[in-house]
Design an enzyme around this catalytic site. Structure first.
Site, mmCIF file in Angstrom:
data_model
loop_
_atom_site.group_PDB
_atom_site.id
_atom_site.type_symbol
_atom_site.label_atom_id
_atom_site.label_comp_id
_atom_site.label_asym_id
_atom_site.label_seq_id
_atom_site.Cartn_x
_atom_site.Cartn_y
_atom_site.Cartn_z
ATOM 1 N N LEU A 183 0.832 -1.215 0.000
ATOM 2 C CA LEU A 183 0.000 0.000 0.000
ATOM 3 C C LEU A 183 0.859 1.255 0.000
ATOM 4 O O LEU A 183 0.512 2.244 -0.649
ATOM 5 C CB LEU A 183 -0.907 0.020 1.229
ATOM 6 N N THR A 219 -4.494 5.302 3.807
ATOM 7 C CA THR A 219 -3.121 4.829 3.636
ATOM 8 C C THR A 219 -2.204 6.039 3.724
ATOM 9 O O THR A 219 -1.172 6.010 4.401
ATOM 10 C CB THR A 219 -2.973 4.113 2.281
ATOM 11 N N GLU A 223 0.651 6.934 6.433
ATOM 12 C CA GLU A 223 2.047 7.136 6.006
ATOM 13 C C GLU A 223 2.539 8.540 6.346
ATOM 14 O O GLU A 223 3.697 8.732 6.689
ATOM 15 C CB GLU A 223 2.212 6.836 4.515
ATOM 16 N N TRP A 234 1.602 -0.384 17.972
ATOM 17 C CA TRP A 234 2.143 -1.464 18.815
ATOM 18 C C TRP A 234 3.649 -1.323 19.008
ATOM 19 O O TRP A 234 4.295 -2.165 19.641
ATOM 20 C CB TRP A 234 1.786 -2.844 18.234
ATOM 21 N N ASP A 242 5.613 3.092 21.260
ATOM 22 C CA ASP A 242 5.415 3.988 20.111
ATOM 23 C C ASP A 242 5.842 5.418 20.446
ATOM 24 O O ASP A 242 5.585 6.337 19.677
ATOM 25 C CB ASP A 242 3.969 3.927 19.601
ATOM 26 N N VAL A 244 4.686 7.426 22.490
ATOM 27 C CA VAL A 244 3.547 8.314 22.754
ATOM 28 C C VAL A 244 2.893 7.823 24.039
ATOM 29 O O VAL A 244 2.661 6.622 24.204
ATOM 30 C CB VAL A 244 2.537 8.275 21.583
ATOM 31 N N THR A 247 -1.348 6.558 24.082
ATOM 32 C CA THR A 247 -1.845 5.402 23.333
ATOM 33 C C THR A 247 -1.583 4.158 24.177
ATOM 34 O O THR A 247 -0.457 3.967 24.647
ATOM 35 C CB THR A 247 -1.111 5.260 21.982
ATOM 36 N N GLN A 250 -0.003 -2.067 23.150
ATOM 37 C CA GLN A 250 -0.781 -3.002 22.336
ATOM 38 C C GLN A 250 0.137 -4.112 21.859
ATOM 39 O O GLN A 250 1.290 -3.853 21.489
ATOM 40 C CB GLN A 250 -1.409 -2.239 21.167
ATOM 41 N N ASP A 283 -9.595 1.103 6.223
ATOM 42 C CA ASP A 283 -9.843 2.551 6.226
ATOM 43 C C ASP A 283 -11.121 2.911 6.978
ATOM 44 O O ASP A 283 -11.162 3.886 7.740
ATOM 45 C CB ASP A 283 -9.950 3.085 4.780
#
Ligand SMILES: [Zn+2]
Length: 410
Positions: A183, A219, A223, A234, A242, A244, A247, A250, A283
């Site tokens: 993608l 997508t 990106e 994750w 991540d 952050v 969040t 995961q 999406d």
């Protein structure tokens, strides 16, 4: 029968894009493996981001909206790959909805995450001025002989059938082409300028003429998240980081479109945030960035940050260079005068200076050359007073053009 057929079609579509394929982490690993200094650079940038957070500078920052100038390089081998302006604009619109949290499906964000969801205050617009200041639509179309691109970056280089980046310090470069089942993939802040940007499959770019389940322009949202320094939700490893805070941890990526509560890594009643743009869900099933992700993205725009120069881009200015050089006065043809002449003849080569250095012959009615001169001026003067009265021809040749004109000597 109809049900069976559509079932088969769905099955085929599912195989073609069995799972969201984002090559960004593998791409970054590849960059690190070929350039040992890249890892150090990434670490330096992480330290910079951490310092921004410590300073609480971001929380106090004025809530201005950042508008990023975009250029879309369309590389096509088939007409279908030469996607329309409309499709490209649909992608810009989708990015703006998602980054400004103006997407209609914010209502699908679970209640427990609603207070974390952010208007990132970043927008995107097709460039109006190219790096030289000429007018542009922000879209570059280029035919190529390359059948299929992958994450090897050939699409980013004219010398390899792709198209060179516009100065990525001042523009977000998108490259759109046929990536097969991939993608897309993105660079991250700190990547070498000539490779810095986002590559997206033409079948997943925008919201028109694209294939479900990657048909809402997300997508590119995902990106561009990488391009602005976000990692997968994750953290690229089991229960990874991540970078952050808000969040939930995961376990791994999420595919498809789950509609039930999931939890992993002991994230308790928060559960997995699989509807985050940085997961791998369809999406239609992603709908938020968090405040923490927003702060991480905005930190790169701070002074001396890796995306800071975008703030001084002229890419959205009025073009400041004329599209073509000032035109020469139009001279359409060879002129000579006076005709008839009693002796002096002026040949005017102003319309094409290529004649200078070539020779001009005067030929009589029998085809005999009676005079030959080199052209050494745009206004060549010939003295023909020795010629007998009668009809003559001027003849000259410059490799591109043959010139033949008739005149009378009195
Ligand atoms: Zn990704």
């Amino acid at each position: 029968m109809r049900t069976i057929l559509s079932g088969i079609c769905l099955f085929i579509a599912t195989i073609a894009f069995a799972q969201r394929e984002c090559a960004s982490p593998a791409y970054i690993d590849q960059l690190k493996s070929v350039d040992p200094s890249f890892t150090a650079k990434i670490n330096e940038i992480e330290n910079f981001v951490r310092r921004q957070k410590t300073a609480r500078e971001l929380e106090q920052a004025a809530p201005n909206v950042i508008v990023i100038p975009v250029v879309v390089h369309v590389l096509y081998k088939t007409p279908a790959q030469n996607i329309s302006d409309e499709q490209i604009k649909s992608q810009i619109d989708a990015l703006n909805r998602d980054f400004r949290r103006r997407n209609a499906d914010t209502s699908n964000t679970p209640v427990r995450f609603k207070s974390l969801a952010a208007d990132v205050q970043i927008e995107f617009a097709l460039a109006t001025a190219d790096p030289k200041g000429r007018a542009t639509t922000g879209i570059v179309r280029k035919a190529t002989s390359v059948t299929r691109w992958n994450s090897d970056d050939k699409i980013k280089f004219s010398s390899q059938g792709g198209d060179d980046a516009w100065d990525s310090r001042y523009y977000l470069n998108f490259w759109v082409g046929d990536l097969g089942t991939l993608l897309g993939y993105s660079s991250q802040p700190g990547t070498a300028a000539e490779k810095d940007g986002v590559v997206i499959n033409y079948t997943a770019f925008g919201t028109i003429n694209v294939n479900a389940p990657y048909n809402l322009g997300r997508t590119a949202t995902h990106e561009v998240g990488h391009w602005l320094g976000l990692r997968h939700i994750w953290g690229e490893s089991y229960c990874g980081d991540d970078f952050v805070d808000d969040t939930p941890k995961q376990g791994n990526f999420t595919t498809g479109c789950p509609n039930t509560f999931r939890s992993s890594c002991g994230n308790g009643e928060m559960g997995d945030m699989y509807m985050n743009y940085m997961d791998f869900t369809n999406d239609a099933c992603m709908n938020l960035f968090t405040n923490g992700q927003k702060q991480r993205m905005l930190s790169f725009f701070k002074e001396s940050g890796a995306r800071n120069l975008l703030l001084s881009s002229k890419g959205l200015n009025k073009p400041w260079l004329a599209e073509s050089p000032v035109e020469m006065p139009v001279k359409t043809a060879f002129k000579f005068y006076p005709n008839p002449t009693s002796g002096e003849l002026i040949l005017d080569f102003e319309y094409n200076a290529d004649w200078i250095g070539k020779s001009v012959s005067i030929v009589n009615i029998n085809g005999t050359v009676v005079s030959k001169n080199q052209i050494n001026s745009k206004m060549q003067q010939l003295n023909l007073s020795q010629l007998a009265p009668g009809m003559y021809f001027i003849q000259a040749e410059n490799g591109m053009q043959k010139l033949r004109a008739k005149f009378i000597k009195l």
